[in-house]
Scaffold this active site. Sequence first.
Site, PDB file in Angstrom:
ATOM      1  N   ALA A  62      13.129 -17.670  -5.265  1.00 29.57           N
ATOM      2  CA  ALA A  62      13.648 -17.176  -3.993  1.00 29.57           C
ATOM      3  C   ALA A  62      13.970 -15.689  -4.086  1.00 29.57           C
ATOM      4  O   ALA A  62      14.114 -15.125  -5.171  1.00 29.57           O
ATOM      5  CB  ALA A  62      14.897 -17.952  -3.601  1.00 29.57           C
ATOM      6  N   GLY A 107      12.241 -21.598  -6.818  1.00 27.17           N
ATOM      7  CA  GLY A 107      11.370 -21.973  -5.717  1.00 27.17           C
ATOM      8  C   GLY A 107       9.901 -21.869  -6.051  1.00 27.17           C
ATOM      9  O   GLY A 107       9.071 -22.585  -5.474  1.00 27.17           O
ATOM     10  N   GLU A 110       9.147 -25.072  -7.714  1.00 27.50           N
ATOM     11  CA  GLU A 110       9.213 -26.113  -6.691  1.00 27.50           C
ATOM     12  C   GLU A 110       7.953 -26.105  -5.822  1.00 27.50           C
ATOM     13  O   GLU A 110       7.470 -27.166  -5.405  1.00 27.50           O
ATOM     14  CB  GLU A 110      10.461 -25.918  -5.839  1.00 27.50           C
ATOM     15  CG  GLU A 110      11.742 -26.242  -6.601  1.00 27.50           C
ATOM     16  CD  GLU A 110      13.003 -25.920  -5.829  1.00 27.50           C
ATOM     17  OE1 GLU A 110      13.793 -26.828  -5.560  1.00 27.50           O
ATOM     18  OE2 GLU A 110      13.197 -24.733  -5.481  1.00 27.50           O
ATOM     19  N   GLU A 130      18.474 -22.257 -11.301  1.00 27.76           N
ATOM     20  CA  GLU A 130      19.501 -22.105 -10.274  1.00 27.76           C
ATOM     21  C   GLU A 130      20.913 -22.334 -10.808  1.00 27.76           C
ATOM     22  O   GLU A 130      21.877 -21.716 -10.334  1.00 27.76           O
ATOM     23  CB  GLU A 130      19.226 -23.082  -9.118  1.00 27.76           C
ATOM     24  CG  GLU A 130      18.050 -22.712  -8.233  1.00 27.76           C
ATOM     25  CD  GLU A 130      16.723 -23.234  -8.732  1.00 27.76           C
ATOM     26  OE1 GLU A 130      15.737 -23.194  -7.961  1.00 27.76           O
ATOM     27  OE2 GLU A 130      16.657 -23.687  -9.894  1.00 27.76           O
TER      28      GLU A 130
END
Length: 256
Positions: A62, A107, A110, A130
């Site tokens: 992110a 992310g 992911e 994270e």
Amino acid sequence: MIQESMLEGRIALITLDRQKALNALSFQQLQNLDQAIDRVVAKRARGLVITGAGDKAFCAGADIPELIGRTLREEHDGARMGQEVFQRIHQLPVPSVAVIHGYAFGGGLELALACTFRVATAAARMGLPEIKLGLIPGYGGTQRLPRLVGEGRALELILSGRTVKADEAERIGLVNQVVETGAPAEIGAAYLAPFLQYGLNALDFARQAVQRGMQTTLEEGLRIERDLSTLAYRTADAAEGMQAFLDKRGPVFKDA
């Protein structure tokens, strides 16, 4: 910026292109990715390769500055948007592969987990860090990773936030294959080629049977398999495949 093009064999290529930010997923990038998926569907691609531009990263995760100072609603809506975009990739009726070179964190990993397959170059590094920011994965990592590598390994990776090298990722089933090096688009197209010799209906039904069955009981999974198997029998490709077997020739599938 998202680059989208078509490779030989009607394979779509989506490239994350924010090299100065290690291809980080800003909210605008997520919207751009959503629009690129629309174009892939409209072009009736038979497969999808996703990768990152440059040599350093698939996607570093992110865009952290965007995550600071948001309201409760904005935080919730942001997670929902990321999950919904990645779920679209997960549910595509064609096989997809993430080609991971360099970093795939947060992310970015992911996004790779949402694809049908993952191929990594030997230099790839990946993880869900994270926890080091006081956060947890929010774009599907806590759900897809344990389904892929098992609950114990997933908890260890998520709770430690540690980085996984390509060889370990292959050993634990996080990636399907490791290649030494190469152009990501070519790696992805070569990986998908053996699957795309078959009809898309059968590929989609088989994928659905596995993925939907993983989310329910064995009894319900068998019902799902039975229903999808019956649908497969009703396709023109199934008729062609069985007749070709009797004729001792190769089948000519038409995705019908």
